[in-house]
Design an enzyme around this catalytic site. Sequence first.
Site, mmCIF file in Angstrom:
data_model
loop_
_atom_site.group_PDB
_atom_site.id
_atom_site.type_symbol
_atom_site.label_atom_id
_atom_site.label_comp_id
_atom_site.label_asym_id
_atom_site.label_seq_id
_atom_site.Cartn_x
_atom_site.Cartn_y
_atom_site.Cartn_z
ATOM 1 N N LYS A 31 25.366 -37.826 -4.084
ATOM 2 C CA LYS A 31 24.542 -37.720 -2.870
ATOM 3 C C LYS A 31 23.194 -38.411 -3.038
ATOM 4 O O LYS A 31 22.707 -39.099 -2.135
ATOM 5 C CB LYS A 31 24.340 -36.245 -2.505
ATOM 6 C CG LYS A 31 23.471 -36.028 -1.259
ATOM 7 C CD LYS A 31 24.088 -36.648 -0.015
ATOM 8 C CE LYS A 31 23.182 -36.528 1.203
ATOM 9 N NZ LYS A 31 23.063 -35.156 1.703
ATOM 10 N N LYS A 39 12.161 -36.346 -0.070
ATOM 11 C CA LYS A 39 12.568 -35.452 -1.164
ATOM 12 C C LYS A 39 13.764 -36.035 -1.899
ATOM 13 O O LYS A 39 13.818 -36.045 -3.140
ATOM 14 C CB LYS A 39 12.922 -34.076 -0.602
ATOM 15 C CG LYS A 39 13.391 -33.079 -1.649
ATOM 16 C CD LYS A 39 14.298 -32.009 -1.064
ATOM 17 C CE LYS A 39 15.679 -32.556 -0.761
ATOM 18 N NZ LYS A 39 16.668 -31.526 -0.387
#
Length: 295
Positions: A171, A240
């Site tokens: 991811k 993030k």
Amino acid sequence: MTQSVGVIGLGAMGMGMARSLSAAGFSVAAYDLSAEAMACAAETGIVTHETPAAVVAASDAIVLSLPLASHVEATVEAGLAAGAFSEPKIIIDTSTSEAAVSRRLATRLADLGHGFLDAPVSGGPQGAASGALSVMLGGDEQWVARAQPVLDAIAAKVIHVGPSGAGNIAKLVNNMLVACHMLTTAEGLRLAEASGLPAEDAMRVINSATGRSALSEIHFPNWVLSGSFDSGFSAGLMRKDVRLALELAQESGCAMPVSELVASLWSEENSGVSDNQDFMLLGRVEAGTKEKTNG
């Protein structure tokens, strides 16, 4: 056989997954810090609980959709402390988390007879609402098999890439590329505009040639060139993910000069886009639009 599924975290992704699970016939329990989100879930027949531990106790499998790895760890530890893990349970963590945290939790829960899968997703709120997400899965085969009915209810594609932590790594690599593609696609379209070719026409060529990507095929037509900038994913969350990818690179001793430049360009200071704004604003094609992002 898994009949009851808990969902902890009812944001844009978690709410969509909870509804998809309910539509697939599962008994769904849920929790979120937001009273509004809880009320919205209850209106659709989802049973809400006052604590995350209560959701864990009521469920065979628990889907987590939380902002940070620290939230994931705290949720699991709170459930353990409350004695919520009685019968064997499976945690399916769809958050964009950290491989080290997933591995630690998988080991801890395995020792107690429970499963933990890192299962970050791609596909956005629309994919969550339609049960058509893509899942990048890390974890032990036995727990993958037991979680399959739940995964099938929320996803159109489930790719088991390896042991615990592998899904998180996949991811972060994916989202680092998304961040890069956002800027390179916008830059290419700016060049087209500056040279006299409308961005929409350049996009038609790009999407029929080798310069295409998911950004050019889906994101730019729907949320950038349309001017809506409302994909449902914030710039802060993408920042993030970029930070976590670069931290992973540092831990792995992998040089990432292009990604480091992208991270700098993505910063609030350099982009003019705040954390709570949609990340599609990073793809603005018009030159000199920094002052427009707050409008």
